[in-house]
Design a protein around this motif. Structure first.
Motif, PDB file in Angstrom:
ATOM      1  N   GLU A 138     -33.612   2.099  26.116  1.00  0.00           N
ATOM      2  CA  GLU A 138     -34.263   0.927  26.702  1.00  0.00           C
ATOM      3  C   GLU A 138     -35.483   1.257  27.567  1.00  0.00           C
ATOM      4  N   GLY A 139     -35.349   2.223  28.439  1.00  0.00           N
ATOM      5  CA  GLY A 139     -36.455   2.555  29.345  1.00  0.00           C
ATOM      6  C   GLY A 139     -37.661   3.113  28.620  1.00  0.00           C
ATOM      7  N   TYR A 140     -37.440   3.969  27.658  1.00  0.00           N
ATOM      8  CA  TYR A 140     -38.556   4.538  26.891  1.00  0.00           C
ATOM      9  C   TYR A 140     -39.200   3.484  25.996  1.00  0.00           C
ATOM     10  N   SER A 141     -38.400   2.611  25.420  1.00  0.00           N
ATOM     11  CA  SER A 141     -38.948   1.510  24.623  1.00  0.00           C
ATOM     12  C   SER A 141     -39.799   0.603  25.508  1.00  0.00           C
TER      13      SER A 141
ATOM     14  N   THR B 112     -36.974  12.745  24.131  1.00  0.00           N
ATOM     15  CA  THR B 112     -36.520  13.547  22.995  1.00  0.00           C
ATOM     16  C   THR B 112     -36.266  12.580  21.835  1.00  0.00           C
ATOM     17  N   ALA B 113     -36.032  13.134  20.671  1.00  0.00           N
ATOM     18  CA  ALA B 113     -35.757  12.287  19.502  1.00  0.00           C
ATOM     19  C   ALA B 113     -34.539  11.398  19.744  1.00  0.00           C
ATOM     20  N   GLU B 114     -33.537  11.930  20.447  1.00  0.00           N
ATOM     21  CA  GLU B 114     -32.326  11.146  20.715  1.00  0.00           C
ATOM     22  C   GLU B 114     -32.582  10.030  21.732  1.00  0.00           C
ATOM     23  N   GLU B 115     -33.559  10.237  22.601  1.00  0.00           N
ATOM     24  CA  GLU B 115     -33.833   9.265  23.669  1.00  0.00           C
ATOM     25  C   GLU B 115     -34.880   8.228  23.269  1.00  0.00           C
ATOM     26  N   TYR B 116     -35.579   8.440  22.193  1.00  0.00           N
ATOM     27  CA  TYR B 116     -36.747   7.647  21.829  1.00  0.00           C
ATOM     28  C   TYR B 116     -36.500   6.137  21.889  1.00  0.00           C
TER      29      TYR B 116
END
Length: 178
Positions: free
Chosen positions: A42-45, A35-39
């Motif tokens: 660390e894991g998504y990056s 989601t926009a908040e999770e973007y």
């Protein structure tokens, strides 16, 4: 003066490239959907970085060595050796990216199981911090030695010919020059 191993070299190239292709296929399937908040978590990056690194490995030009003087068989031997080294370095890089991506996917799955479709709130904080810490620990464990050991153990268990595979030190030198 031929050593009679050019067929073994050609087979080894096929084995390494096949492993590399499988790793690249897995990495090409990474499609994190934060989601926009999770973007920027660390894991998504990490998963975006892995996708970028996998693409970079594919776009790195083949490092060609100068053809050896002498007969065609000796030239083939040198060319095959050069391809083995290049393919092994690319497979090493892809394996390292794969291991990091696996850690990232475990983090995403852990995060999803903690949140269970809910928005993050204070009750999730401790478990999410533990997931972040676990990811960082996993990433620290993915050393060049670990990657090389994983590949060598896999190849040895399958009885593959490894006589001309580059050593970890050689792989690291090549990567530093790139």
């Amino acid at each position: 003066m031929s050593d009679g191993l050019n067929d073994a070299r050609a087979i080894r190239i096929t084995e390494i490239v096949t492993d590399f292709r499988h790793l690249q296929y897995f990495l090409s399937q990474l499609r994190p959907t934060p989601t926009a908040e999770e973007y920027y978590l660390e894991g998504y990056s990490l998963l975006r970085q892995c996708t970028s690194e996998a693409h970079s490995i594919l776009t790195t030009p083949f490092s060609v060595s100068a053809p050896a003087p002498g007969d065609d068989v000796e030239r083939q031997k040198q060319q095959l050796r050069s391809v083995i080294v290049d393919a092994a370095v690319r497979r090493f890089q892809a394996q390292r990216v794969y291991l990091r991506a696996q850690a990232g996917l475990r983090w995403v799955n852990t995060r999803n199981s903690i949140l269970r479709g809910q928005k993050q709130n204070a009750s999730h904080l401790r478990a999410l911090q533990e997931a972040d810490d676990s990811l960082r620990q996993e990433l620290r464990a993915i050393t060049d030695e670990c990657v090389e050991s994983t590949l060598r153990n896999q190849d040895t268990a399958q009885g593959k010919w490894l006589a001309e595979d580059p050593t970890l030190a050689q792989i690291q030198q090549i990567l530093m020059r790139r």
